[in-house]
Motif scaffolding. Structure first.
Motif, mmCIF file in Angstrom:
data_model
loop_
_atom_site.group_PDB
_atom_site.id
_atom_site.type_symbol
_atom_site.label_atom_id
_atom_site.label_comp_id
_atom_site.label_asym_id
_atom_site.label_seq_id
_atom_site.Cartn_x
_atom_site.Cartn_y
_atom_site.Cartn_z
ATOM 1 N N ASN A 1 0.810 -1.206 0.000
ATOM 2 C CA ASN A 1 0.000 0.000 0.000
ATOM 3 C C ASN A 1 0.850 1.265 0.000
ATOM 4 O OD1 ASN A 1 -2.640 1.125 0.015
ATOM 5 N ND2 ASN A 1 -2.339 1.763 2.128
ATOM 6 N N ALA A 2 2.168 1.141 -0.147
ATOM 7 C CA ALA A 2 3.034 2.320 -0.073
ATOM 8 C C ALA A 2 2.681 3.341 -1.142
ATOM 9 C CB ALA A 2 4.497 1.893 -0.206
ATOM 10 N N LEU A 3 2.271 2.898 -2.322
ATOM 11 C CA LEU A 3 1.925 3.841 -3.381
ATOM 12 C C LEU A 3 0.766 4.725 -2.955
ATOM 13 C CD1 LEU A 3 2.273 4.889 -6.288
ATOM 14 C CD2 LEU A 3 0.686 3.093 -7.013
ATOM 15 N N ASN A 4 -0.331 4.100 -2.528
ATOM 16 C CA ASN A 4 -1.505 4.881 -2.146
ATOM 17 C C ASN A 4 -1.280 5.672 -0.865
ATOM 18 O OD1 ASN A 4 -3.452 4.391 -4.228
ATOM 19 N ND2 ASN A 4 -3.627 2.300 -3.487
ATOM 20 N N PHE A 5 -0.481 5.126 0.048
ATOM 21 C CA PHE A 5 -0.170 5.858 1.273
ATOM 22 C C PHE A 5 0.519 7.171 0.933
ATOM 23 C CE2 PHE A 5 2.637 7.029 4.768
ATOM 24 C CZ PHE A 5 1.764 7.012 5.853
ATOM 25 N N GLY A 6 1.513 7.099 0.079
ATOM 26 C CA GLY A 6 2.237 8.312 -0.305
ATOM 27 C C GLY A 6 1.363 9.283 -1.080
ATOM 28 N N ILE A 7 0.546 8.747 -1.994
ATOM 29 C CA ILE A 7 -0.367 9.619 -2.740
ATOM 30 C C ILE A 7 -1.290 10.364 -1.779
ATOM 31 C CG2 ILE A 7 -2.290 9.663 -4.372
ATOM 32 C CD1 ILE A 7 -0.980 7.281 -5.801
ATOM 33 N N ASP A 8 -1.852 9.631 -0.824
ATOM 34 C CA ASP A 8 -2.767 10.256 0.136
ATOM 35 C C ASP A 8 -2.095 11.382 0.912
ATOM 36 O OD1 ASP A 8 -5.054 8.801 -0.435
ATOM 37 O OD2 ASP A 8 -4.558 7.202 0.972
ATOM 38 N N ARG A 9 -0.865 11.137 1.357
ATOM 39 C CA ARG A 9 -0.190 12.155 2.168
ATOM 40 C C ARG A 9 0.122 13.405 1.335
ATOM 41 N NH1 ARG A 9 -1.833 8.563 4.415
ATOM 42 N NH2 ARG A 9 -3.515 10.121 4.350
ATOM 43 N N ILE A 10 0.534 13.203 0.075
ATOM 44 C CA ILE A 10 0.796 14.356 -0.785
ATOM 45 C C ILE A 10 -0.492 15.112 -1.058
ATOM 46 C CG2 ILE A 10 1.575 15.086 -3.082
ATOM 47 C CD1 ILE A 10 3.475 12.650 -3.049
ATOM 48 N N LEU A 11 -1.571 14.388 -1.347
ATOM 49 C CA LEU A 11 -2.847 15.041 -1.615
ATOM 50 C C LEU A 11 -3.393 15.740 -0.377
ATOM 51 C CD1 LEU A 11 -4.626 12.426 -3.929
ATOM 52 C CD2 LEU A 11 -3.222 14.406 -4.566
ATOM 53 N N ASP A 12 -3.168 15.153 0.798
ATOM 54 C CA ASP A 12 -3.586 15.816 2.041
ATOM 55 C C ASP A 12 -2.875 17.158 2.194
ATOM 56 O OD1 ASP A 12 -5.218 13.697 2.669
ATOM 57 O OD2 ASP A 12 -3.847 12.807 4.144
ATOM 58 N N GLY A 13 -1.581 17.160 1.908
ATOM 59 C CA GLY A 13 -0.815 18.401 2.006
ATOM 60 C C GLY A 13 -1.302 19.444 1.007
ATOM 61 N N LEU A 14 -1.606 19.009 -0.210
ATOM 62 C CA LEU A 14 -2.136 19.943 -1.204
ATOM 63 C C LEU A 14 -3.490 20.485 -0.776
ATOM 64 C CD1 LEU A 14 -1.214 18.057 -4.515
ATOM 65 C CD2 LEU A 14 -0.110 20.095 -3.564
ATOM 66 N N ALA A 15 -4.334 19.611 -0.219
ATOM 67 C CA ALA A 15 -5.645 20.056 0.238
ATOM 68 C C ALA A 15 -5.519 21.101 1.341
ATOM 69 C CB ALA A 15 -6.464 18.862 0.730
ATOM 70 N N ALA A 16 -4.567 20.902 2.257
ATOM 71 C CA ALA A 16 -4.351 21.876 3.327
ATOM 72 C C ALA A 16 -3.894 23.217 2.753
ATOM 73 C CB ALA A 16 -3.323 21.341 4.321
ATOM 74 N N LEU A 17 -3.015 23.178 1.749
ATOM 75 C CA LEU A 17 -2.554 24.411 1.132
ATOM 76 C C LEU A 17 -3.693 25.110 0.399
ATOM 77 C CD1 LEU A 17 -0.275 26.348 0.395
ATOM 78 C CD2 LEU A 17 0.323 24.819 -1.505
ATOM 79 N N MET A 18 -4.515 24.337 -0.294
ATOM 80 C CA MET A 18 -5.672 24.916 -0.990
ATOM 81 C C MET A 18 -6.622 25.586 0.000
ATOM 82 S SD MET A 18 -6.558 21.872 -3.680
ATOM 83 C CE MET A 18 -5.278 21.127 -4.685
ATOM 84 N N ALA A 19 -6.842 24.933 1.139
ATOM 85 C CA ALA A 19 -7.726 25.498 2.152
ATOM 86 C C ALA A 19 -7.189 26.815 2.683
ATOM 87 C CB ALA A 19 -7.923 24.494 3.288
ATOM 88 N N THR A 20 -5.869 26.861 2.859
ATOM 89 C CA THR A 20 -5.238 28.096 3.321
ATOM 90 C C THR A 20 -5.436 29.209 2.292
ATOM 91 O OG1 THR A 20 -3.582 26.876 4.571
ATOM 92 C CG2 THR A 20 -3.052 29.149 4.011
ATOM 93 N N ARG A 21 -5.231 28.875 1.011
ATOM 94 C CA ARG A 21 -5.407 29.877 -0.038
ATOM 95 C C ARG A 21 -6.850 30.360 -0.099
ATOM 96 N NH1 ARG A 21 -0.807 29.211 -3.210
ATOM 97 N NH2 ARG A 21 0.813 29.406 -1.610
ATOM 98 N N ALA A 22 -7.792 29.424 0.066
ATOM 99 C CA ALA A 22 -9.199 29.799 0.030
ATOM 100 C C ALA A 22 -9.529 30.738 1.195
ATOM 101 C CB ALA A 22 -10.083 28.554 0.098
ATOM 102 N N GLY A 23 -8.925 30.466 2.352
ATOM 103 C CA GLY A 23 -9.131 31.346 3.507
ATOM 104 C C GLY A 23 -8.551 32.726 3.302
ATOM 105 N N ASP A 24 -7.390 32.766 2.653
ATOM 106 C CA ASP A 24 -6.779 34.060 2.369
ATOM 107 C C ASP A 24 -7.620 34.860 1.386
ATOM 108 O OD1 ASP A 24 -4.713 33.370 4.005
ATOM 109 O OD2 ASP A 24 -3.359 32.721 2.393
#
Length: 247
Positions: free
Chosen positions: A224-247
């Motif tokens: 599951n290492a492939l999907n685990f890594g994908i999830d963590r990268i996408l989680d980080g992108l989602a957090a950045l998007m949320a920050t931008r939306a808040g700004d």
């Protein structure tokens, strides 16, 4: 026409791929040459690819190949672009999920599919690992993969450099795992078994490493290492998007 310069890799990648017009009608095509080169590299690795070996495989004289391309560097540029193939169509279709599992936003689902496709392609042609590093001529297929990966991020609020970095992270993750998988099936499980045996007599020196490898669901189940890594990268992108939306 005599006196014309030899085509560059970019000419061959982006220009017309007509057969030579002078001399007898050729029995080869550029597509056939590149296809046979890919088959040879798939079977024996890029190190065993040479113009002479390729000519033998095609049943022609080595010099006949130079009527189509100047040399091996142009050949490998074409092999990379041909080997990548067309980028996947990431259509935002309806996805059926269980009632207790939240549906992913389209951009996440599409980037996941894109990354899995990158991983699959690198598994199919392991020699591409040697060709995707450094400055190189980019062909229509490779740029098509850029376009497919960037499209889901177009309306996310991320800047252009951030979108490029995002797909670089995802592609790097997919390629790294594909390269590791090139060692053969069951490689991680075997490494985990050997490491556990080695560390068992040295538990006081490497307690956290031993505990991580010994824990159920750990390295022995790392498919599951492939999907685990994908999830963590996408989680980080989602957090950045949320920050931008808040700004």
């Amino acid at each position: 026409m005599e006196g014309m310069p030899s085509p560059t890799a970019l000419d061959l990648l982006w220009g017309t791929r007509d057969r030579p017009r002078r001399g007898p009608k050729p029995s080869l095509t550029l597509e056939r040459i590149v296809g046979e080169a890919i088959a040879l590299a798939d079977a024996e690795g890029l190190a065993n690819l040479s113009m002479q070996r390729l000519a033998e495989r095609l049943g022609c004289a080595k010099m006949a190949l130079y009527r189509y391309l100047p040399g091996k560097s142009e050949l490998t540029a074409l092999m990379l672009d041909f080997g990548m193939g067309a980028a996947p169509g990431l259509v935002d279709s309806e996805v059926v999920v269980a009632e207790d599992v939240p549906a992913e936003p389209p951009w996440r689902r599409q980037l996941r599919d894109w990354t899995v496709a990158v991983h699959r392609g690198m598994l199919t042609h392991p020699w591409m690992h040697e060709l995707v590093v450094g400055v190189r001529p980019l062909g229509p297929n490779e740029i098509g993969w850029f376009e497919a990966g960037l499209t889901p991020l177009a309306e996310t609020g991320l800047s252009g450099p951030e979108r490029l970095d995002a797909i670089a992270l995802l592609a790097g993750h997919a390629r790294a795992l594909a390269q590791q998988a090139a060692g053969g099936p069951g490689l991680e499980s075997e490494m985990a078994r050997q490491l556990a045996a080695t560390l068992s007599a040295r538990a006081d020196r490497y307690p956290h490493t031993l505990a991580a490898f010994a824990e159920p669901g750990g390295p022995g189940a790392r498919d599951n290492a492939l999907n685990f890594g994908i999830d963590r990268i996408l989680d980080g992108l989602a957090a950045l998007m949320a920050t931008r939306a808040g700004d």
